[in-house]
Design a protein around this motif. Structure first.
Motif, short mmCIF file in Angstrom:
data_model
loop_
_atom_site.label_atom_id
_atom_site.label_comp_id
_atom_site.label_asym_id
_atom_site.label_seq_id
_atom_site.Cartn_x
_atom_site.Cartn_y
_atom_site.Cartn_z
N ASP A 197 0.83 -1.21 0.00
CA ASP A 197 0.00 0.00 0.00
C ASP A 197 0.86 1.26 0.00
OD1 ASP A 197 -2.61 -1.18 -0.08
OD2 ASP A 197 -2.29 -1.81 2.00
N ALA A 198 1.94 1.28 0.76
CA ALA A 198 2.85 2.43 0.76
C ALA A 198 3.52 2.57 -0.60
CB ALA A 198 3.89 2.28 1.86
N ALA A 199 3.95 1.46 -1.19
CA ALA A 199 4.58 1.49 -2.51
C ALA A 199 3.58 1.99 -3.55
CB ALA A 199 5.11 0.11 -2.89
N LEU A 200 2.33 1.51 -3.47
CA LEU A 200 1.29 1.96 -4.40
C LEU A 200 1.08 3.46 -4.26
CD1 LEU A 200 -0.99 1.61 -6.43
CD2 LEU A 200 -2.48 0.96 -4.50
N ALA A 201 1.02 3.97 -3.04
CA ALA A 201 0.83 5.40 -2.84
C ALA A 201 1.93 6.21 -3.52
CB ALA A 201 0.76 5.73 -1.34
N PHE A 202 3.18 5.76 -3.41
CA PHE A 202 4.28 6.47 -4.05
C PHE A 202 4.15 6.41 -5.57
CE2 PHE A 202 8.41 6.64 -6.10
CZ PHE A 202 8.91 7.83 -5.61
N TYR A 203 4.02 5.21 -6.12
CA TYR A 203 4.00 5.07 -7.57
C TYR A 203 2.74 5.70 -8.19
CZ TYR A 203 8.19 2.22 -7.80
OH TYR A 203 9.50 1.79 -7.75
N ARG A 204 1.61 5.61 -7.50
CA ARG A 204 0.37 6.19 -8.02
C ARG A 204 0.32 7.70 -7.80
NH1 ARG A 204 -4.05 4.12 -4.66
NH2 ARG A 204 -3.17 5.72 -3.32
N ASP A 205 0.49 8.13 -6.54
CA ASP A 205 0.26 9.53 -6.19
C ASP A 205 1.41 10.45 -6.56
OD1 ASP A 205 -2.06 8.44 -5.18
OD2 ASP A 205 -1.41 8.54 -3.09
N VAL A 206 2.63 9.93 -6.60
CA VAL A 206 3.79 10.77 -6.92
C VAL A 206 4.17 10.62 -8.40
CG1 VAL A 206 6.20 11.25 -6.39
CG2 VAL A 206 4.62 10.67 -4.54
N LEU A 207 4.27 9.37 -8.88
CA LEU A 207 4.74 9.14 -10.25
C LEU A 207 3.62 9.01 -11.29
CD1 LEU A 207 7.70 6.66 -9.65
CD2 LEU A 207 7.74 9.16 -9.81
N GLY A 208 2.36 8.89 -10.86
CA GLY A 208 1.26 8.87 -11.81
C GLY A 208 0.90 7.51 -12.39
N PHE A 209 1.40 6.43 -11.79
CA PHE A 209 1.00 5.09 -12.24
C PHE A 209 -0.46 4.85 -11.85
CE2 PHE A 209 5.46 4.73 -12.63
CZ PHE A 209 5.78 3.57 -13.32
N ARG A 210 -1.07 3.84 -12.44
CA ARG A 210 -2.43 3.46 -12.07
C ARG A 210 -2.49 1.96 -11.81
NH1 ARG A 210 -6.22 3.73 -17.34
NH2 ARG A 210 -6.80 1.65 -16.78
N VAL A 211 -3.47 1.56 -11.07
CA VAL A 211 -3.64 0.14 -10.76
C VAL A 211 -4.16 -0.58 -11.99
CG1 VAL A 211 -4.86 -1.55 -9.33
CG2 VAL A 211 -4.02 0.59 -8.30
N LEU A 212 -3.46 -1.63 -12.40
CA LEU A 212 -3.89 -2.47 -13.52
C LEU A 212 -4.62 -3.71 -13.04
CD1 LEU A 212 -0.61 -2.38 -15.67
CD2 LEU A 212 -2.63 -0.91 -15.88
N TYR A 213 -4.22 -4.20 -11.87
CA TYR A 213 -4.79 -5.43 -11.34
C TYR A 213 -4.48 -5.47 -9.84
CZ TYR A 213 -5.69 -10.48 -11.02
OH TYR A 213 -6.19 -11.73 -10.70
N ASP A 214 -5.47 -5.77 -9.04
CA ASP A 214 -5.27 -5.86 -7.60
C ASP A 214 -6.21 -6.93 -7.05
OD1 ASP A 214 -4.67 -5.51 -4.93
OD2 ASP A 214 -5.28 -3.40 -4.85
N ARG A 215 -5.64 -8.07 -6.73
CA ARG A 215 -6.44 -9.18 -6.23
C ARG A 215 -5.62 -9.96 -5.21
NH1 ARG A 215 -9.34 -11.99 -10.53
NH2 ARG A 215 -10.93 -10.50 -9.95
N THR A 216 -6.28 -10.41 -4.19
CA THR A 216 -5.65 -11.27 -3.20
C THR A 216 -6.24 -12.66 -3.34
OG1 THR A 216 -5.31 -9.42 -1.70
CG2 THR A 216 -5.20 -11.62 -0.73
#
Length: 141
Positions: A24-43
């Motif tokens: 979740d912390a890594a996602l916040a950095f890559y999404r909110d800072v670098l502009g990436f988006r979630v392509l797939y998220d499943r557990t």
């Protein structure tokens, strides 16, 4: 040398695996800072599959893989031995630099030469990322 393009055994590049302590912390950095988006998220079976990518390039991305066990945790932020993990292309390195500074991201090794402008940054685990603007014939990448 031949003009013929050789057929590839593969249809494309899929995911680059990045080991992380906290997806979740890594996602916040890559999404909110670098502009990436979630392509797939499943557990599934207690294991999270979190794939991110750049808009318009959904076939290529990063799998933010939770490090499991001491060996993998030791590799978080160092899985490339200090070498860059990624190179990200941009048409506007000045805008990227400004956004990163707004988020407190350290930038270093700024360079400019005949065919590119670039600088380095690190993600929240220390993985080195190079941001590059290509110029001239190579600039279409």
């Amino acid at each position: 040398m031949t003009d013929r393009v050789e057929e590839s055994l593969f249809s494309g590049l899929g995911r680059v695996v990045v080991l992380v302590d906290d997806p979740d912390a890594a996602l916040a950095f890559y999404r909110d800072v670098l502009g990436f988006r979630v392509l797939y998220d499943r557990t599934a079976d207690g294991y999270r599959f979190l794939h991110i990518g750049l808009p318009g390039q959904e076939s290529v991305g990063i799998w933010l893989m939770p490090a499991i066990g001491d060996r993998e945790r030791d590799l978080v932020g160092r899985q490339c031995g200090g070498q860059p993990l990624l190179v990200l292309y941009t048409a506007d390195p000045d805008a990227v630099r400004e956004r990163l500074r707004e988020h407190g991201v350290r930038i270093w090794d700024e360079r400019e030469d005949a065919d590119s402008r670039s600088f380095h940054l690190a993600d929240l685990y220390g993985n080195v990322i190079i941001v590059t603007q290509l110029r001239g014939p190579a600039g279409h990448r």
